[in-house]
Scaffold this motif. Structure first.
Motif: not given
Length: 372
Positions: A38-58
């Protein structure tokens, strides 16, 4: 050669860890996985730190090798698109609470009517039945209710918060993959699809194995530091002089004899084999005091050529550089969409004829919407 599951198409509605890890394993083995998110319900793994190039490594690890379809399942027309897709897919995997997919108009019975051969796997905390089926939970809760936490840790400090998600991965993910592949074989033999109900609590309960057998059939409830493998013997971790830890698993006589010789305590050999709690406590104290006299590196040198089931407790970064894991290809370079690579954990199953392939890191949400 393509992977062993190269003819399998998977429609993935899961989020967070259990379902995505399961479908990542399937994708590595060659399955064509389309992740619906769902575009409006972000999967938390997309924003969990650490990030590489602005994207979660998870996220980039858990969703490697999958295509991404951004789709709000509550919007008009979304259910029709899913029904159209399911005509071409072998497997649906979802991780909602029981009944959610039915309310969205794309539950098992509805999709089965469209594709009778469909294999539908639902991963939940407590399963599709029972008084807890609608209850929220996390890994720590599933391990607790399944009895696993009761016999882990120390008497004084209680059960430990684990550094890995045992119920989620060893329970949900691995059992989902096993169930799906068993259902695929059944379908090949009969032409019949089916519904797979995966409860992470059920799976965690099954992980009790020997302790569970002892409690249910033998009437012996395992408590912390009470058995051979959970701290009741010298089979344990011991701190070195530099604050690191050494694992000692020298249970069999040939290993415990070598351990005692390497530590200069040959008089303790009989104690290592004894069931007497006082003897076990004595050898534990001897190991504790002796191991505390050298650094971890020094002990690694001592046991480098001693086959005694004694190994250092490594960090993940150190483990990645260990010659055994390097030889097994357990750290790989996975392609990024914009060029370059990212280091990730490799696939643990080694096929001789159809090797696994991690094609690219997890994609941006909706990256493949143009294909649908």
């Amino acid at each position: 050669m393509p992977g062993p599951l190269s003819n399998l198409k998977v429609l993935d509605f899961s989020t967070l860890l259990p379902g995505p890890y399961a479908t990542m394993l399937l994708a590595d083995m060659g399955a064509d996985v389309l992740r619906v998110e769902a575009p409006g319900r972000l999967d938390l793994t997309r924003v969990m730190p650490p990030l590489e190039d602005g994207v979660s490594t998870s996220h980039t690890f858990l969703n490697r090798g999958k295509r991404s379809l951004g789709l709000d399942l509550k919007q008009e027309g979304s259910a029709d698109l899913v029904k159209q897709l399911v005509t071409e897919y072998d497997v649906v995997i979802e991780q909602f609470r029981p009944g959610v997919m039915d309310r969205l108009g794309i539950g098992y019975e509805t999709l089965k009517a469209i594709n009778p051969n469909l294999i539908y796997c639902a991963i939940t905390g407590y399963g599709q039945t029972g008084p807890y089926k609608d209850r929220a939970g996390h890994d720590i809760n599933y391990l607790s209710l399944a009895g696993v936490s009761s016999h882990c840790g120390r008497r004084e400090t209680g059960p430990p918060p684990m550094g890995i998600q045992v119920a989620d991965v060893a329970g949900g993910s691995h059992h989902a993959v096993m169930g799906i592949l068993a259902a695929v074989i059944h379908r090949q033999q009969t032409g019949e699809g089916q519904f797979i109900d995966i409860s992470m609590t059920d799976a965690a309960f099954a992980l009790n194995t020997m302790a569970g057998a002892a409690a249910l059939a033998g009437g012996q409830e395992q408590k912390p530091e009470s058995s051979m493998l959970n701290g009741g013997t010298f089979y344990d971790y011991y701190q070195t002089s530099d604050g690191r830890w050494l694992s000692v698993g020298s249970l069999e006589p040939q290993f415990s004899d070598r351990l005692c010789d390497a530590l200069g305590i040959p008089d303790m050999k009989s104690f290592a084999l004894s069931q007497n709690p006082e003897h076990q406590q004595a050898i534990r104290e001897a190991l504790k005091s002796n191991i505390a006299q050298k650094t971890l590196a020094q002990w690694q040198d001592v046991f480098a050529n001693v086959d005694a089931c004694v190994e250092p407790v490594l960090t993940i970064t150190e483990a990645a550089e260990h010659p055994q894991l390097k030889a097994r290809g357990m750290v790989i370079d996975v392609a990024k969409g914009a060029g370059g690579t990212q280091k990730q954990i490799g696939h643990p199953i080694k096929f001789s004829a159809t090797p696994c392939e991690s094609r690219y890191i997890g994609r941006t949400l909706g990256a493949d919407n143009g294909d649908f």
